[in-house]
Design a protein around this motif. Structure first.
Motif, PDB file in Angstrom:
ATOM      1  N   ALA A  17       0.833  -1.210   0.000  1.00 17.65           N
ATOM      2  CA  ALA A  17       0.000   0.000   0.000  1.00 17.65           C
ATOM      3  C   ALA A  17       0.867   1.260   0.000  1.00 17.65           C
ATOM      4  O   ALA A  17       0.610   2.196  -0.762  1.00 17.65           O
ATOM      5  N   ILE A  34      -6.998   2.208  -5.587  1.00 19.18           N
ATOM      6  CA  ILE A  34      -7.666   1.009  -5.078  1.00 19.18           C
ATOM      7  C   ILE A  34      -6.642   0.115  -4.382  1.00 19.18           C
ATOM      8  O   ILE A  34      -6.923  -0.459  -3.323  1.00 19.18           O
ATOM      9  N   VAL A  38      -7.052  -1.202  -0.542  1.00 19.76           N
ATOM     10  CA  VAL A  38      -7.086  -2.643  -0.276  1.00 19.76           C
ATOM     11  C   VAL A  38      -5.863  -3.060   0.546  1.00 19.76           C
ATOM     12  O   VAL A  38      -5.979  -3.843   1.498  1.00 19.76           O
ATOM     13  N   GLY A  41      -6.271  -1.748   4.130  1.00 13.86           N
ATOM     14  CA  GLY A  41      -7.349  -2.502   4.781  1.00 13.86           C
ATOM     15  C   GLY A  41      -6.884  -3.886   5.184  1.00 13.86           C
ATOM     16  O   GLY A  41      -7.138  -4.344   6.309  1.00 13.86           O
ATOM     17  N   THR A  42      -6.188  -4.553   4.286  1.00 13.28           N
ATOM     18  CA  THR A  42      -5.639  -5.879   4.577  1.00 13.28           C
ATOM     19  C   THR A  42      -4.619  -5.808   5.703  1.00 13.28           C
ATOM     20  O   THR A  42      -4.628  -6.636   6.627  1.00 13.28           O
TER      21      THR A  42
END
Length: 108
Positions: A17, A34, A38, A41-42
């Motif tokens: 990220a 995106i 993602v 978040g992961t």
């Protein structure tokens, strides 16, 4: 899966990220943006699983230290950023700090 496995996934997702942030162009490019969402978040999901078994100070030191070192290496390899003695010393100090925190134990 073990807490260290969760931590490893979290670190890799965070490094991904962070590395994608440079490609977002201020979140004007869709797919890198995106990837950032993602990836973080992961990273935070698996980091939360890590914290069920590892003390937060120890887990965060490992997560931040290894993440910083890997992100710096990504910058050098993929973004052609300069790598000098000062950057090397900084990374080594981060790694030493993580080792010292781990040697200190979790306090339990």
């Amino acid at each position: 899966m073990s807490a260290l496995g969760f931590l490893f996934i979290s670190i890799i997702a965070e490094v991904f990220a962070s590395s994608m942030l440079k490609l977002t162009n201020g979140f004007k490019r869709l797919f890198p943006s995106i990837g950032v969402v993602v990836g973080y978040g992961t990273a935070f999901y698996f980091f939360s699983l890590t914290l069920q078994s590892i003390a937060i100070g120890t887990a965060y030191a490992i997560w931040a230290g290894i993440g910083t070192a890997l992100t710096a290496l990504i910058g050098v390899i993929f973004y052609k950023e300069l790598f000098n003695k000062k950057k090397l010393m900084g990374i080594l100090f981060i790694i030493m700090g993580v080792v010292i925190l781990n040697l200190a134990g979790s306090g339990h």
